[in-house]
Design a protein around this motif. Structure first.
Motif, PDB file in Angstrom:
ATOM      1  N   ASN A   1     -11.735   6.134   0.628  1.00  0.00           N
ATOM      2  CA  ASN A   1     -12.489   4.872   0.601  1.00  0.00           C
ATOM      3  C   ASN A   1     -13.978   5.108   0.370  1.00  0.00           C
ATOM      4  O   ASN A   1     -14.658   4.298  -0.282  1.00  0.00           O
ATOM      5  N   ARG A   2     -14.492   6.228   0.886  1.00  0.00           N
ATOM      6  CA  ARG A   2     -15.912   6.548   0.650  1.00  0.00           C
ATOM      7  C   ARG A   2     -16.159   6.796  -0.836  1.00  0.00           C
ATOM      8  O   ARG A   2     -17.194   6.373  -1.389  1.00  0.00           O
TER       9      ARG A   2
ATOM     10  N   ALA B   1      -2.025   1.312   2.330  1.00  0.00           N
ATOM     11  CA  ALA B   1      -2.423   0.366   3.372  1.00  0.00           C
ATOM     12  C   ALA B   1      -3.605   0.921   4.162  1.00  0.00           C
ATOM     13  O   ALA B   1      -3.715   2.120   4.383  1.00  0.00           O
ATOM     14  N   GLU B   2      -4.474   0.026   4.583  1.00  0.00           N
ATOM     15  CA  GLU B   2      -5.626   0.402   5.399  1.00  0.00           C
ATOM     16  C   GLU B   2      -5.297   0.198   6.878  1.00  0.00           C
ATOM     17  O   GLU B   2      -4.260  -0.380   7.232  1.00  0.00           O
ATOM     18  N   HIS B   3      -6.205   0.660   7.738  1.00  0.00           N
ATOM     19  CA  HIS B   3      -6.014   0.522   9.179  1.00  0.00           C
ATOM     20  C   HIS B   3      -5.767  -0.937   9.558  1.00  0.00           C
ATOM     21  O   HIS B   3      -4.859  -1.252  10.342  1.00  0.00           O
ATOM     22  N   GLU B   4      -6.578  -1.830   8.990  1.00  0.00           N
ATOM     23  CA  GLU B   4      -6.428  -3.244   9.335  1.00  0.00           C
ATOM     24  C   GLU B   4      -5.114  -3.833   8.817  1.00  0.00           C
ATOM     25  O   GLU B   4      -4.568  -4.787   9.397  1.00  0.00           O
ATOM     26  N   ASP B   5      -4.581  -3.282   7.728  1.00  0.00           N
ATOM     27  CA  ASP B   5      -3.282  -3.730   7.229  1.00  0.00           C
ATOM     28  C   ASP B   5      -2.177  -3.352   8.217  1.00  0.00           C
ATOM     29  O   ASP B   5      -1.258  -4.139   8.473  1.00  0.00           O
TER      30      ASP B   5
ATOM     31  N   ARG C   1      -7.768   8.533   4.302  1.00  0.00           N
ATOM     32  CA  ARG C   1      -8.135   7.206   3.815  1.00  0.00           C
ATOM     33  C   ARG C   1      -9.653   7.011   3.875  1.00  0.00           C
ATOM     34  O   ARG C   1     -10.250   6.373   3.001  1.00  0.00           O
ATOM     35  N   ASN C   2     -10.287   7.566   4.907  1.00  0.00           N
ATOM     36  CA  ASN C   2     -11.741   7.441   5.020  1.00  0.00           C
ATOM     37  C   ASN C   2     -12.437   8.107   3.842  1.00  0.00           C
ATOM     38  O   ASN C   2     -13.371   7.553   3.251  1.00  0.00           O
TER      39      ASN C   2
ATOM     40  N   SER D   1      -4.063   4.771   9.232  1.00  0.00           N
ATOM     41  CA  SER D   1      -3.488   3.885   8.225  1.00  0.00           C
ATOM     42  C   SER D   1      -1.999   4.147   8.033  1.00  0.00           C
ATOM     43  O   SER D   1      -1.403   3.686   7.057  1.00  0.00           O
TER      44      SER D   1
ATOM     45  N   LYS E   1       4.692   5.261   5.817  1.00  0.00           N
ATOM     46  CA  LYS E   1       3.500   5.091   5.000  1.00  0.00           C
ATOM     47  C   LYS E   1       3.764   3.949   4.025  1.00  0.00           C
ATOM     48  O   LYS E   1       4.854   3.864   3.451  1.00  0.00           O
TER      49      LYS E   1
END
Length: 503
Positions: free
Chosen positions: A331-332, A135-139, A327-328, A11, A127
């Protein structure tokens, strides 16, 4: 031209910013300009009207890296040409850059931190935070793909501002309140030293601890220096931890605090020189949140000890082991709360700690602040910080080994090794299903008493092995058996393991 996709690091964005004999620059000025365009396009998804009105505000900060000023200037100039209002915060920290989106005096729609955390001086990175969080991986995927420049018919502006002063004042207020004392100086009479590793965390000594009454003499490496001349600014590094450990003992300090370069991670050394990082730090912070929120769950990454699980459960809490990556883990914890499971803390063994009460922001200074809040209360009881984890059992031996995967499709190789290991028949190795990353075994006779975990590195072509044993002299037996198993895979480089066996 740089392949922007290769700059993605989960991310974050990271690359080579200063050429070395072996490495060419790929985080170039042109790449930063493209990233600026991707950033604007990403923000326009939520703030199109704000952008078209010329009112989109982006804050930019950096750590002490040598390449930081040029990359920051390049980024800001690219944003200005696209009609963005920029706030130049200069030297800042990663968590402070998120708070720039929360503080009303700045009201940034995004905060951008130029940093590569603890990596060597020739790296740098970016960052990204919105008002919603990191931001997330997809961002990052979106930002690195949608790099066409935007225009709102306006030219932006650049305003310089001091972010660290209000951020430090915020921390001071929280520590005062959390201490439970009526005095403005709850840390008076205490000696607390800081090791900033020549990164961005030096402010914590003068603008937080001293304001709270602490004596910070003996603090070291507070001055920003992007060559990192003293040690790697990394609370998970043995040399760095030995340095702060020696400083605490030499200065007879009550506590030592060490930060990484951009201050989103921290570790602590007690007055006895005991290092509180990894499992020990998780245990301390878990005890704090469980006292405040009985029965809560704590999310960690997978390489935590079985003793930590026992420690948390004896306090009435629950540990949720999850895959590595800050981030993982965060997010969990967010998913757990959304599902009705109270979860107040998400923390990695690397030192990334995020509290629900603090936006689930991984903030080294806030983790340190939670411990500092306890010091006056402990002092009144005649206790020290290390007393909090007196019941946390420590392993007799630990070992980490990293295996290079020398094949282009290294992830497929790593997954195959892990899958095959599950079916490898070894008496004394019991598969542990309470694990979501790689494969974990419980060790028993004739391999001692402990556990080991084999997992794929998140970003590098490596298999990472971590072993803990409660009995001495069983490490060679575990390594010998793994060596025999891994010999079936010639593309798994066992040089590091063989070096250990030869000792």
């Amino acid at each position: 031209m740089t392949d922007l996709a290769k700059l993605q690091n989960g991310s974050d964005i990271r690359g080579i910013a200063i050429a070395t004999d072996e490495l060419a620059v790929n985080l170039t000025e042109d790449a930063v300009k493209q990233i600026a365009s991707g950033l604007v396009n990403w923000l326009r998804q939520d703030y199109e009207e704000v952008y078209q009105a010329g009112d989109l505000i982006i804050g930019v900060g950096r750590d002490s890296r040598l390449s930081g000023p040029l990359l920051a200037l390049t980024l800001m100039e690219a944003l200005v040409t696209q009609g963005v209002k920029v706030i130049d915060f200069g030297l800042a920290t990663t968590p402070a850059m998120f708070m720039a989106t929360q503080y009303e005096e700045f009201a940034c729609h995004a905060g951008i931190m130029i940093t590569a955390s603890h990596l060597p001086y020739y790296f740098n990175g970016i960052k990204i935070f919105s008002q919603k969080g990191g931001a997330e991986h997809e961002d990052i995927d979106f930002i690195l793909e949608k790099t066409h420049p935007s225009s709102n018919g306006k030219t932006g502006t650049v305003l310089s501002a001091d972010l660290i002063t209000p951020y430090a004042a915020d921390l001071v207020g929280k520590i005062r309140q959390g201490s439970g004392l009526t005095t403005d100086q709850p840390l008076a009479g205490m000696k607390i030293i800081v090791d900033a590793g020549n990164g961005a965390g030096g402010f914590f000594a003068s603008q937080v601890l001293e304001v709270l009454g602490a004596d910070t003499s003996g603090s070291q490496f507070l001055e920003p220096d992007g060559t990192f001349p003293n040690h790697i600014p990394n609370p998970d590094n043995k040399e760095a931890m030995a340095s702060i450990q020696a400083a605490v003992l030499e200065n007879q300090a009550d506590l030592g605090i060490i930060f990484d370069t951009d201050v989103d991670r921290a570790a602590v050394v007690t007055s006895k020189g005991e290092i509180l990082n990894r499992n020990n730090l998780i245990a301390i912070l878990s005890q704090i949140v469980l006292a405040e929120h009985p029965g809560t769950s704590i999310v960690t990454n997978s390489p935590t000890s079985d003793h930590l699980k026992d420690f948390i459960e004896k306090l009435g809490g629950k540990q949720i082991r999850y895959i590595s990556g800050y981030r993982n883990v965060i997010n969990r914890a967010i998913v757990a709360n959304e599902a009705g499971v109270d979860c107040q803390l998400a923390i990695e063994t690397s030192g990334h700690a995020a509290f629900k009460e603090n936006y689930f922001l991984d903030d080294g200074t806030y983790a340190a602040a939670k411990i500092l809040m306890l010091l006056p209360q402990l002092a009144q009881k005649g206790q020290k910080v290390d007393d909090l984890i007196a019941d946390l059992k420590q392993p007799v031996e630990t070992q980490e080994v990293r295996f290079k995967l020398e094949r282009e499709d290294f992830k497929a190789l790593g997954r195959q090794v892990i899958a095959d290991l599950k079916d490898y028949p070894v008496t004394g190795w019991s598969f542990n299903p309470e694990n979501e990353e790689g494969i974990r075994f419980i060790l028993s006779e004739p391999y001692g008493r402990g556990w080991f975990l084999l997992r794929l590195s998140l970003h590098e072509p490596l298999l990472v092995l971590q072993i803990e044993n409660d009995l001495p002299n069983f490490m060679p037996a575990v390594l010998e058996t793994l060596h025999t198993f891994l010999s079936n895979y010639p593309d798994v480089n066992q040089d590091k393991l063989l070096e250990l066996l030869e000792k």
